[in-house]
Design an enzyme around this catalytic site. Structure first.
Site, PDB file in Angstrom:
ATOM      1  N   ASP A   1       0.668  -1.087  -0.073  1.00 63.53           N
ATOM      2  CA  ASP A   1       0.040   0.029   0.001  1.00 63.53           C
ATOM      3  C   ASP A   1       0.782   1.263  -0.065  1.00 63.53           C
ATOM      4  O   ASP A   1       0.310   2.254  -0.079  1.00 63.53           O
ATOM      5  CB  ASP A   1      -0.873  -0.194   1.271  1.00 63.53           C
ATOM      6  CG  ASP A   1      -0.300   0.052   2.627  1.00 63.53           C
ATOM      7  OD1 ASP A   1       0.768  -0.160   2.545  1.00 63.53           O
ATOM      8  OD2 ASP A   1      -0.913   0.179   3.479  1.00 63.53           O
ATOM      9  N   SER A   2       2.267   1.007  -0.217  1.00 64.02           N
ATOM     10  CA  SER A   2       3.313   2.048  -0.223  1.00 64.02           C
ATOM     11  C   SER A   2       3.000   2.695  -1.733  1.00 64.02           C
ATOM     12  O   SER A   2       3.655   3.753  -2.083  1.00 64.02           O
ATOM     13  CB  SER A   2       4.521   1.569  -0.097  1.00 64.02           C
ATOM     14  OG  SER A   2       4.935   0.626  -0.924  1.00 64.02           O
TER      15      SER A   2
ATOM     16  N   ASP B   1      -1.110  -6.163  -0.283  1.00 65.08           N
ATOM     17  CA  ASP B   1      -1.076  -5.478   0.909  1.00 65.08           C
ATOM     18  C   ASP B   1      -2.677  -4.869   1.196  1.00 65.08           C
ATOM     19  O   ASP B   1      -3.001  -4.211   0.388  1.00 65.08           O
ATOM     20  CB  ASP B   1      -0.292  -4.306   0.954  1.00 65.08           C
ATOM     21  CG  ASP B   1       0.570  -3.821   2.130  1.00 65.08           C
ATOM     22  OD1 ASP B   1       0.036  -4.492   3.199  1.00 65.08           O
ATOM     23  OD2 ASP B   1       1.076  -2.981   2.152  1.00 65.08           O
TER      24      ASP B   1
ATOM     25  N   LYS C   1      -1.176  -9.470   2.937  1.00 61.60           N
ATOM     26  CA  LYS C   1      -0.553  -8.989   4.114  1.00 61.60           C
ATOM     27  C   LYS C   1      -1.511  -7.971   4.803  1.00 61.60           C
ATOM     28  O   LYS C   1      -2.220  -7.147   4.241  1.00 61.60           O
ATOM     29  CB  LYS C   1       0.796  -8.171   3.916  1.00 61.60           C
ATOM     30  CG  LYS C   1       1.707  -7.587   4.907  1.00 61.60           C
ATOM     31  CD  LYS C   1       2.901  -7.193   4.634  1.00 61.60           C
ATOM     32  CE  LYS C   1       3.101  -5.712   3.812  1.00 61.60           C
ATOM     33  NZ  LYS C   1       2.405  -4.723   4.918  1.00 61.60           N
TER      34      LYS C   1
ATOM     35  N   GLU D   1      -1.357  -5.292   8.233  1.00 58.61           N
ATOM     36  CA  GLU D   1      -0.861  -4.598   9.412  1.00 58.61           C
ATOM     37  C   GLU D   1      -1.634  -4.958  10.757  1.00 58.61           C
ATOM     38  O   GLU D   1      -2.568  -4.939  10.969  1.00 58.61           O
ATOM     39  CB  GLU D   1      -0.821  -2.946   9.156  1.00 58.61           C
ATOM     40  CG  GLU D   1       0.232  -2.801   8.005  1.00 58.61           C
ATOM     41  CD  GLU D   1       0.228  -1.289   7.912  1.00 58.61           C
ATOM     42  OE1 GLU D   1       0.141  -0.493   8.769  1.00 58.61           O
ATOM     43  OE2 GLU D   1       0.792  -0.899   6.839  1.00 58.61           O
TER      44      GLU D   1
ATOM     45  N   GLU E   1       8.796  -3.909  10.712  1.00 56.33           N
ATOM     46  CA  GLU E   1       9.132  -2.778   9.916  1.00 56.33           C
ATOM     47  C   GLU E   1       9.869  -1.654  11.115  1.00 56.33           C
ATOM     48  O   GLU E   1       8.764  -1.332  11.928  1.00 56.33           O
ATOM     49  CB  GLU E   1       8.039  -2.148   9.239  1.00 56.33           C
ATOM     50  CG  GLU E   1       8.313  -0.704   8.658  1.00 56.33           C
ATOM     51  CD  GLU E   1       7.395  -0.217   7.604  1.00 56.33           C
ATOM     52  OE1 GLU E   1       6.545  -1.003   7.155  1.00 56.33           O
ATOM     53  OE2 GLU E   1       7.623   1.008   7.220  1.00 56.33           O
TER      54      GLU E   1
HETATM   55  O1  KIV Z   1       3.678  -1.154   1.677  1.00 59.13           O
HETATM   56  C1  KIV Z   1       4.550  -1.779   1.618  1.00 59.13           C
HETATM   57  O2  KIV Z   1       5.421  -1.342   0.713  1.00 59.13           O
HETATM   58  C2  KIV Z   1       5.217  -2.225   2.700  1.00 59.13           C
HETATM   59  C3  KIV Z   1       6.575  -2.663   2.902  1.00 59.13           C
HETATM   60  C4  KIV Z   1       7.260  -1.520   3.564  1.00 59.13           C
HETATM   61  C5  KIV Z   1       6.919  -3.910   3.875  1.00 59.13           C
HETATM   62  O3  KIV Z   1       4.079  -2.704   3.682  1.00 59.13           O
END
Ligand code: KIV
Length: 276
Positions: free
Chosen positions: A45-46, A84, A114, A116, A189
Site C-alpha cells: 500500500d506504499s 497489501d 498482508k 498490518e 518494520e
Molecule cells: O507497503 C509496503 O510497501 C510495505 C513494505 C514496506 C513492507 O508494507
C-alpha cells in the site's frame, strides 16, 4: 521454473536461506523485479505515495489495490505475489475482512495477503485466524505500521524503550498470537534491531525486516528506493541505481530533439504501401 509457494518459503527458511521481498505496483516493474529471482513481490500500500501520488498509504482504495495487484500478477511468473490490504478494507468485521481478502485471490490473482497489526494485536489476530482457516495465506506486519501513522503521530521507530520493556513484551506476545493464527511470515518494520531479534527468536515463521536490522530471516525494500525512482529515501533503505536521472535525461533529450528538429527523421516515418 514455477511460481514460489508457501512450501518453498518454508523450505528456504528451514535451510537458513534469507528470504527476499521487493515491492511492485505495475506490470513492467513487476516483470523486471521478477527476473532478479526475488522470492516475493509485494503489492504494497506504499503505492499510495510511490505510485498514486497520495501523501501516505491511508487513501489507497480497494479498487486501486486490486488493479495494482492484478497488473503485478500478470507481470510475474516466478515470485509469489502478495497483496497489501489497504487501510479500512479490513477490521470493520470479520465478514468485511474476509470479503476484501478473498477479492485479492479471486479477482486479482494474488497468492496471499498482508495485514498490518497493532502492537496489542486486537481484532487483526482474529481476522487472520479466519483468513488462514479459509486457506488464504497471510503475512503479518508488526512494528512501524504506516496505516497507524495518525495514531503514532508520525513514522515513529518502535521498541526504543528497550527490548525487555513492557511494550516489547506486548509486541512479542502479539507475534506469537499471529503465528498461532497461521501467518506464514512476518514483516517487521522500523523497530530497533534488538526488538526485531527478539521477535525473530520468538516465532517459528520467517521474519522479513525493513529498517529492522540484521537479525531477521529476510529483507524487504520498496523498489522505488532500491532503483532511485522518485524515492522519498526511506530511512535505512539502500539505493542500488539512479533511475530518476535515466528518465530525466531521456525525457530532456526527447524534448530538445523535437524542438531542434532532430527527431523524427526519415527513418521514423512510414512509407506508403507499394502497389505490385
Ligand atoms: O507497503 C509496503 O510497501 C510495505 C513494505 C514496506 C513492507 O508494507
Amino acid at each position: 521454473m514455477s511460481r514460489t509457494t508457501l512450501r518453498d518459503i518454508d523450505a528456504a527458511y528451514r535451510e537458513g536461506e534469507s528470504i527476499t521481498m521487493l515491492t511492485a505496483y505495475d506490470a513492467p516493474i513487476a516483470r523486471l523485479v521478477d527476473r532478479s529471482g526475488v522470492d516475493i513481490v509485494l503489492v504494497g500500500d506504499s503505492a499510495g505515495h510511490n505510485h498514486l501520488g497520495y501523501d501516505d498509504t491511508l487513501p489507497v482504495t480497494m479498487d486501486e489495490a486490486l488493479s495494482n495487484t492484478a497488473a503485478v500478477a500478470r507481470g510475474t511468473e516466478e515470485a509469489m505475489v502478495l497483496a497489501d490490504m489497504p487501510f479500512m478494507s479490513y477490521g470493520a468485521s470479520i465478514e468485511q475482512s474476509v470479503e476484501s481478502a478473498g477479492r485479492f485471490l479471486k479477482e486479482a490473482g494474488a497468492d496471499g495477503v498482508k495485514l498490518e497489526t497493532a502492537p496489542d494485536g486486537g481484532i487483526t489476530v482474529e481476522i487472520i485466524d479466519r483468513l488462514t482457516s479459509l486457506g488464504i495465506p497471510v503475512q503479518g506486519h508488526l512494528g512501524l505500521t504506516p496505516q497507524r501513522v495518525k495514531e503514532m503521530g508520525g513514522p515513529v521507530v518502535q521498541g526504543r524503550e528497550g527490548a525487555d520493556s513492557e511494550f516489547a513484551d506486548q509486541v512479542v506476545k502479539t507475534a506469537c498470537e499471529l503465528e498461532a493464527a497461521g501467518i506464514f511470515s512476518l514483516v517487521i518494520e522500523g523497530t530497533t534491531e534488538e526488538l526485531a531479534k527478539r521477535l525473530t527468536e520468538a516465532v517459528d515463521v520467517p521474519t522479513i525486516g525493513i529498517g529492522a536490522g540484521r537479525y531477521v530471516d529476510g529483507q524487504v525494500l520498496v523498489t522505488n528506493d532500491v532503483i532511485g525512482l522518485d524515492s522519498e529515501g526511506y530511512g535505512l533503505s539502500k539505493q542500488y541505481a539512479d533511475v530518476d536521472s535515466v528518465i530525466e535525461d531521456a525525457a530532456s533529450e526527447f524534448v530538445r530533439e523535437v524542438r531542434d528538429g532532430a527527431f523524427p527523421t526519415e527513418e521514423h516515418a512510414y512509407e506508403p504501401i507499394e502497389e505490385e
